[in-house]
Design a protein around this motif. Sequence first.
Motif, short mmCIF file in Angstrom:
data_model
loop_
_atom_site.label_atom_id
_atom_site.label_comp_id
_atom_site.label_asym_id
_atom_site.label_seq_id
_atom_site.Cartn_x
_atom_site.Cartn_y
_atom_site.Cartn_z
N LEU A 50 0.83 -1.20 0.00
CA LEU A 50 0.00 0.00 0.00
C LEU A 50 0.87 1.25 0.00
CD1 LEU A 50 -3.01 0.50 -0.10
CD2 LEU A 50 -3.02 0.69 2.37
N ASN A 51 1.93 1.26 0.79
CA ASN A 51 2.86 2.39 0.78
C ASN A 51 3.52 2.53 -0.59
OD1 ASN A 51 4.45 4.56 2.10
ND2 ASN A 51 6.15 3.15 1.73
N ALA A 52 3.91 1.40 -1.20
CA ALA A 52 4.53 1.44 -2.53
C ALA A 52 3.56 1.98 -3.57
CB ALA A 52 5.02 0.04 -2.91
N CYS A 73 12.67 9.38 -0.92
CA CYS A 73 11.89 9.29 0.32
C CYS A 73 11.43 7.85 0.56
CB CYS A 73 10.67 10.21 0.26
SG CYS A 73 11.09 11.95 0.16
N ALA A 74 11.46 7.43 1.81
CA ALA A 74 11.12 6.05 2.16
C ALA A 74 9.62 5.80 2.17
CB ALA A 74 11.71 5.71 3.52
N THR A 75 8.84 6.83 2.48
CA THR A 75 7.38 6.64 2.57
C THR A 75 6.66 7.69 1.74
OG1 THR A 75 7.07 8.08 4.48
CG2 THR A 75 7.59 5.76 4.95
N GLY A 82 7.19 16.69 1.75
CA GLY A 82 8.20 17.47 1.02
C GLY A 82 7.58 18.28 -0.10
N LEU A 83 6.66 17.67 -0.84
CA LEU A 83 5.99 18.38 -1.92
C LEU A 83 5.11 19.50 -1.40
CD1 LEU A 83 5.09 15.31 -4.13
CD2 LEU A 83 6.71 17.12 -4.72
N GLU A 84 4.48 19.26 -0.27
CA GLU A 84 3.61 20.27 0.32
C GLU A 84 4.41 21.52 0.68
OE1 GLU A 84 1.38 18.98 3.81
OE2 GLU A 84 -0.43 19.50 2.74
N VAL A 85 5.58 21.35 1.27
CA VAL A 85 6.42 22.49 1.62
C VAL A 85 6.88 23.19 0.35
CG1 VAL A 85 8.65 23.17 2.59
CG2 VAL A 85 7.17 21.63 3.86
#
Length: 176
Positions: A50-52, A73-75, A82-85
């Motif tokens: 699910l994470n993948a 990024c691992a998750t 990161g994208l939000e920032v």
Amino acid sequence: MMIFIQALDFNLWDIIINGPELPHTISNEGVKTLKPISLYTDDDRKKVQLNAKAKHVIICAFISNEFNRVSSCATAKKMWDGLEVTYKGTNQVKNAKINMLVREYEMFSMKENENISRMFVRFTDIINSLQSLNKCHSNSEMVIKILGCLPNSWMPKITAIEEAKDLNTLPLEELL
């Protein structure tokens, strides 16, 4: 993007916002470590998959520059944060954007030689930008704002609309 991801699998959005439950083990000393793949159960594999999937959806949505920014990024949650920032900015940047857009909203008026459709597109751009930053206006506020920003040459039409329609329930699209 949220709606797209939720439509694919509602659990994906939950993983992106709250983070995944990656399989882990707890040692006798109480130290939590990631579980080796060789010890995964079927349930563990589903969580990791699910994470993948969530990471895959995010990566597929961006061009190579953004891919390079988040691919390590691992998750999915770390990717999203990161994208939000990057795109929304920090709270300080977000507040500055909101203030700028609120000022544009307050100062909004129809330009000379502008037709109503073009003016409506400009107005909608401001409203959508504010909504993406969680600053919303009610439909009736927007209807009143549009009527108030029209030039004096529109006064007979404004009066007719105000008398014929309930501005509190008039949809913005119908006003156009």
